[in-house]
Design an enzyme around this catalytic site. Sequence first.
Site, PDB file in Angstrom:
ATOM      1  CE1 TYR A  30      22.260  48.869  -8.316  1.00  0.00           C
ATOM      2  CE2 TYR A  30      19.949  49.258  -7.814  1.00  0.00           C
ATOM      3  CZ  TYR A  30      21.029  48.406  -7.884  1.00  0.00           C
ATOM      4  OH  TYR A  30      20.873  47.084  -7.523  1.00  0.00           O
TER       5      TYR A  30
ATOM      6  CG  HIS B 276      24.611  46.518  -3.368  1.00  0.00           C
ATOM      7  ND1 HIS B 276      24.359  47.639  -4.119  1.00  0.00           N
ATOM      8  CD2 HIS B 276      24.335  45.471  -4.173  1.00  0.00           C
ATOM      9  CE1 HIS B 276      23.954  47.272  -5.330  1.00  0.00           C
ATOM     10  NE2 HIS B 276      23.939  45.967  -5.387  1.00  0.00           N
TER      11      HIS B 276
ATOM     12  N   GLY C 208      18.022  39.898 -19.289  1.00  0.00           N
ATOM     13  CA  GLY C 208      17.376  40.151 -20.569  1.00  0.00           C
ATOM     14  C   GLY C 208      17.600  39.046 -21.586  1.00  0.00           C
ATOM     15  CG  PHE C 209      20.555  35.282 -22.857  1.00  0.00           C
ATOM     16  CD1 PHE C 209      21.247  35.660 -23.989  1.00  0.00           C
ATOM     17  CD2 PHE C 209      20.265  33.933 -22.681  1.00  0.00           C
ATOM     18  CE1 PHE C 209      21.647  34.710 -24.932  1.00  0.00           C
ATOM     19  CE2 PHE C 209      20.655  32.984 -23.605  1.00  0.00           C
ATOM     20  CZ  PHE C 209      21.347  33.376 -24.740  1.00  0.00           C
TER      21      PHE C 209
ATOM     22  CB  SER D  13      13.491  39.057 -22.574  1.00  0.00           C
ATOM     23  OG  SER D  13      13.279  39.117 -21.199  1.00  0.00           O
TER      24      SER D  13
END
Length: 342
Positions: free
Chosen positions: A61, A128, A212-213, A215
């Site tokens: 990240y 990961h 986020g979709f 939301s």
Amino acid sequence: MATKVPRIKLGKQGLEVSAQGLGCMGMSAFYGPPKPDADMIKLIHHAVDSGITFLDTSDIYGPHTNEILVGKALKGGVREKVELATKFGIRVTDGNRDICGDPAYVRAACEASLKRLDIDCIDLYYQHRIDTRLPIEVTMGELKKLVEEGKIKYIGLSEASASTIRRAHAVHPITAVQLEWSLWSRDVEEEIIPTCRELGIGIVAYSPLGRGFLSLGPKLLDSLSNEDFRKYQPKLQPGNLEHNAKLYERVCEIAAKKGCTPSQLALAWVQHQGNDVCPIPGTTKIENLNQNIGALSVKLTPEDMAELESIASVDAVKGDRYGPGMSTWKTSDTPPLSSWKA
């Protein structure tokens, strides 16, 4: 009255975490430009003060900048209050990404993460993505040594197939498997979730709000910068988007009946999957964090769960989770140990 965040046991090795975690990726990477450090440190402190103590980051990240940010947030006595997870395995060399589970690299990555986070020990260290060029036992052997040396407490895997999970667990107990699980991503339920439960491995659900979709629905696209990888996600492309919007509309209808927001309903659905599941929604806004904590107070009946699962069946959503060429649990089997020549 503020919602009290319960604690759960993750896996069978002794790790205890808040029943909801905080994904820190979007503060620094992949979801548009990095957010100001001061604001994100304030957000992390607010999360910890509110009872969200399970923080999730990774060396990729940024790369590296999110670990440095989280490290800053842990100063001043915060470290003792949190369970910290980070990850290794995706590296960038000369602008190219590859996946590496080589023992020397595992050790170097761990040492580098400890330094960036400015801590002595990582609570939960995930691979990961799985390096399919070498047997999982080879990578696990080095992780086991890092546990024995006190550099990490618990081992996790992310996006691992059922057979990879079994083989890894035979070398050293796996505490948690991280996977994408939400109302719009349910393919892990067939084989991965049952494997984890059979072996007593905790389940950490990333993107529980469908990136986020769940939301915002299709409006999500209006807020995304060109640097935001979600803009190019197959599920949000023309054709797929219009189809998937129908799922969001149904979620909104049920949420209205329950007196909560669509994101709280979607998160509550994941929270209701069992006390071995910890969702780690990410956010960069304190009001969204508070709303996510509020999802812990949303009670869903078996009828509510059945209704949600009928509108969000495994084949109800169009589009893959990632574009072509991205490594996932479906492509994470590794060669047999007998084929390995060190």
